[in-house]
Design an enzyme around this catalytic site. Structure first.
Site, PDB file in Angstrom:
ATOM      1  CG  ASP A  48     -13.620  15.471 -17.569  1.00  0.00           C
ATOM      2  OD1 ASP A  48     -13.889  16.368 -18.384  1.00  0.00           O
ATOM      3  OD2 ASP A  48     -14.350  15.192 -16.600  1.00  0.00           O
ATOM      4  CD  GLU A  56     -21.312  35.540  -5.589  1.00  0.00           C
ATOM      5  OE1 GLU A  56     -21.185  36.777  -5.642  1.00  0.00           O
ATOM      6  OE2 GLU A  56     -21.553  34.927  -4.538  1.00  0.00           O
ATOM      7  CG  HIS A  91     -24.592  36.541  -3.335  1.00  0.00           C
ATOM      8  ND1 HIS A  91     -23.534  35.842  -2.791  1.00  0.00           N
ATOM      9  CD2 HIS A  91     -25.578  36.524  -2.405  1.00  0.00           C
ATOM     10  CE1 HIS A  91     -23.858  35.428  -1.582  1.00  0.00           C
ATOM     11  NE2 HIS A  91     -25.092  35.818  -1.318  1.00  0.00           N
ATOM     12  CE  LYS A 132     -17.213  17.717 -18.765  1.00  0.00           C
ATOM     13  NZ  LYS A 132     -16.826  16.349 -18.404  1.00  0.00           N
ATOM     14  N   GLY A 144     -21.745  32.782   3.074  1.00  0.00           N
ATOM     15  CA  GLY A 144     -21.816  31.551   3.861  1.00  0.00           C
ATOM     16  C   GLY A 144     -23.177  31.439   4.509  1.00  0.00           C
ATOM     17  CB  CYS A 153     -23.229  37.802   1.352  1.00  0.00           C
ATOM     18  SG  CYS A 153     -24.878  37.636   1.993  1.00  0.00           S
ATOM     19  CE1 TYR A 154     -20.674  34.194   8.745  1.00  0.00           C
ATOM     20  CE2 TYR A 154     -18.592  34.022   7.567  1.00  0.00           C
ATOM     21  CZ  TYR A 154     -19.323  33.897   8.735  1.00  0.00           C
ATOM     22  OH  TYR A 154     -18.707  33.472   9.884  1.00  0.00           O
TER      23      TYR A 154
END
Ligand code: XMP
Length: 525
Positions: free
Chosen positions: A239, A183, A181, A381, A67, A94-95
């Site tokens: 979509d 990710e 991080h 997506k 964050g 992290c945060y």
């Protein structure tokens, strides 16, 4: 719809689920994406989600996201302390790690040397989070605070030059913290770390595949619809087509689709869509409505981009309502809303706060008095594309670049008129041809032309000209949330530019957009 409902009505029938509590990091969605790539069903919830809800939803584990704030800030978001008593593993990133430290009795303080960007972390052997990883990893860090003292029960399992406690664990309680991080692709073996948390620590088996999603979604749609009738707006894009096919697979002829030609489509597009759907291979029942004139007259004299969007949204509802009521009565309205729309529309804090109105979400159901069906609202997506393939859609169609609902109206800056639409259509067709010819089409998230609201001086033959400027936009992106401008080859740009100026009457200048998102957006509006 209340915030909690938007977040919770997602179809995770029977899958082990990890939850990411969102503290506003720009990377929160990436955490969910990475885990889903590993077939672990993962959802994002607001940071203040109650422990009771997490227990009811049988969380297999929790991840506290990064964050933008410091835990010491007055307005710093804090999760409910009860989540640490649920008895499920928690990974703070992290945060999230700093907050966990603060809430469990450790100390977080501003670091003298902040770490932003690449850092090297040395890992301790023996943690199941780091099983079979290299001893030393290049990671992506972005933090100004450090862990001065770990909470009781924790020990350090990783250190970097500027952060002596870059990773920590409490094996008894199964609490873990990473100051970097995992990710982000710039972190080596980051996906492995998340995977180890899910499989070694949370004991997730990785049972979430597109085939399983399809199976669950069909059951869920049948339960929701019963013997009711569903109407679905088809835009011709991926979509709504995938949503319609999925629903049709579940309830067959109880579904009727409506395609509204809003006059804001690309060259020849309305005809292609009609052809495609009437050829019958998709076996959908479709009503076509040409409302181009109605949309154009609504847009006459409108310059403000948000006003354009509102009018297009409203007109769409009016037309849709007319067509639907002309053809019988319906109980449900299907939409191809995706997960990023859900998150962007209801985000609690942080950089994913709503930037502009997406007319997919909100508005429509209130007036139309239908119950909503949004079978794709849990998917990103690329997951929708894979689902499309699973449903038998051909690859060329499934991997089409996205096209916004308000169409060319958001790519014509200033007033939308038939004459300006004509210029943009011709230009856009050239951009599309050249991008495809060069082999770049699939590499790009989007590539298109924008008509600017200015004219500039040029010279053609011996004549001075005073004509329109076109901007070419081409971006690479995973999901449209962030994007980088594409480094297209000079030759491709040169050919495209010269074709536009030579072939499109009314254009004498072409520029290339070299801005990324953020701070820019993909569409110019
Ligand atoms: P921006 O311009 O916000 O766009 O960076 C992000 C992605 O969203 C698409 N977009 C829309 N799609 N309805 C849609 O269905 C809309 O109103 C809309 N506005 C933007 C845009 O093309 C890009 O892929």
């Amino acid at each position: 719809m209340p915030l909690q409902e938007l977040f919770t009505h997602l179809p995770n029938v029977g899958h082990q689920t990890l939850f990411v509590l969102d503290f506003g990091s720009q990377y929160t969605q990436l955490i969910a994406r990475r885990l889903r790539e590993l077939k672990i069903y993962t959802e994002i919830l607001p940071f203040h989600t109650s422990p009771e809800e997490l227990r009811d939803r049988q969380a297999a584990g929790l991840i506290l996201s990064g964050g933008p704030m410091s835990v010491g800030d007055d307005l710093a978001p804090r999760c409910q302390s009860g989540i640490f008593d649920l008895g499920v593993p928690v990974l703070g990133i992290c945060y999230g790690m700093q907050l966990m430290t603060d809430m469990l009795g450790g100390v977080v303080e501003p670091a003298k040397e902040k770490e932003f960007g690449h850092a090297i972390v040395n890992l301790e052997a023996g943690s199941s989070l780091f099983e079979n990883l290299a001893d030393e990893l290049r990671v992506w860090a972005s933090h100004g605070d450090r862990i001065a003292k770990m909470p009781e029960g924790f020990h350090s399992i990783g250190m970097s030059v500027n952060a002596p406690i870059a990773a920590m664990e409490d094996q008894n309680r199964q609490f873990y913290g990473l100051l970097f991080h995992p990710e982000v692709v710039h972190t080596e073996q980051g996906s492995d770390i998340l995977g180890h948390f899910a499989s070694n620590i949370c004991k997730c088996e990785g049972d979430w595949t597109m085939a399983s999603f399809l199976h669950d979604a069909i059951i869920k749609i049948r339960e929701q619809v019963g013997d009711g009738r569903v109407v679905c707006g088809l835009s011709g894009g991926v979509d709504s087509t995938v949503a319609a096919l999925l629903i049709s697979r579940a309830i067959g002829k109880q579904l009727t689709c409506i395609f509204v030609d809003n006059g804001l489509l690309r060259q020849d597009e309305a005809r292609q869509i009609e052809d495609r759907f009437t050829r019958g291979e998709l076996d959908l029942e479709i009503l076509f409505e040409n409302a181009s004139e109605r949309f154009l007259s609504e847009l006459t004299g409108v310059l403000d981009p948000e006003e354009k969007r509102k009018r297009i949204g409203r007109t769409f509802i009016d037309v849709f309502e007319d067509v639907a009521t002309r053809h019988g009565s319906y109980d449900f309205l299907a939409q191809g809303t995706l997960y990023p729309d859900v998150i962007e529309s209801v985000s609690v804090i942080g950089p994913s706060a709503p930037i502009k109105s997406h007319h997919n979400v909100g508005g429509l159901p209130d007036r139309l008095n239908f119950e909503l069906i949004e079978p794709l609202r849990a998917l990103f997506k690329d997951e929708v594309r894979r689902l499309g393939e699973e449903l038998g859609l051909d690859e060329l169609f499934v991997w089409r670049q996205p096209f916004p609902g308000p169409g060319l109206a958001v790519r014509i800056l200033g007033e939308v008129t038939e004459a300006r639409l004509h210029i943009l259509r011709e230009t856009d067709a050239i951009v599309a041809q050249e991008i495809r010819r060069s082999g770049w089409y699939r590499r790009l998230w989007q590539s298109f032309a924008v008509l600017l609201p200015i004219q500039t001086v040029g010279v053609m033959g011996d004549e001075r000209t005073y004509e329109h400027v076109i901007a070419i936009r081409a971006v690479e992106s995973l999901d449209g949330m962030t994007a980088d401008w594409a480094r297209l080859p000079e030759e491709l740009l040169a050919v495209t530019s010269s074709r536009i100026v030579n072939e499109v009457r009314g254009v004498n200048r072409v520029v290339y957009d070299i801005s990324s998102k953020p701070p820019s957006t993909i569409e110019w509006e």
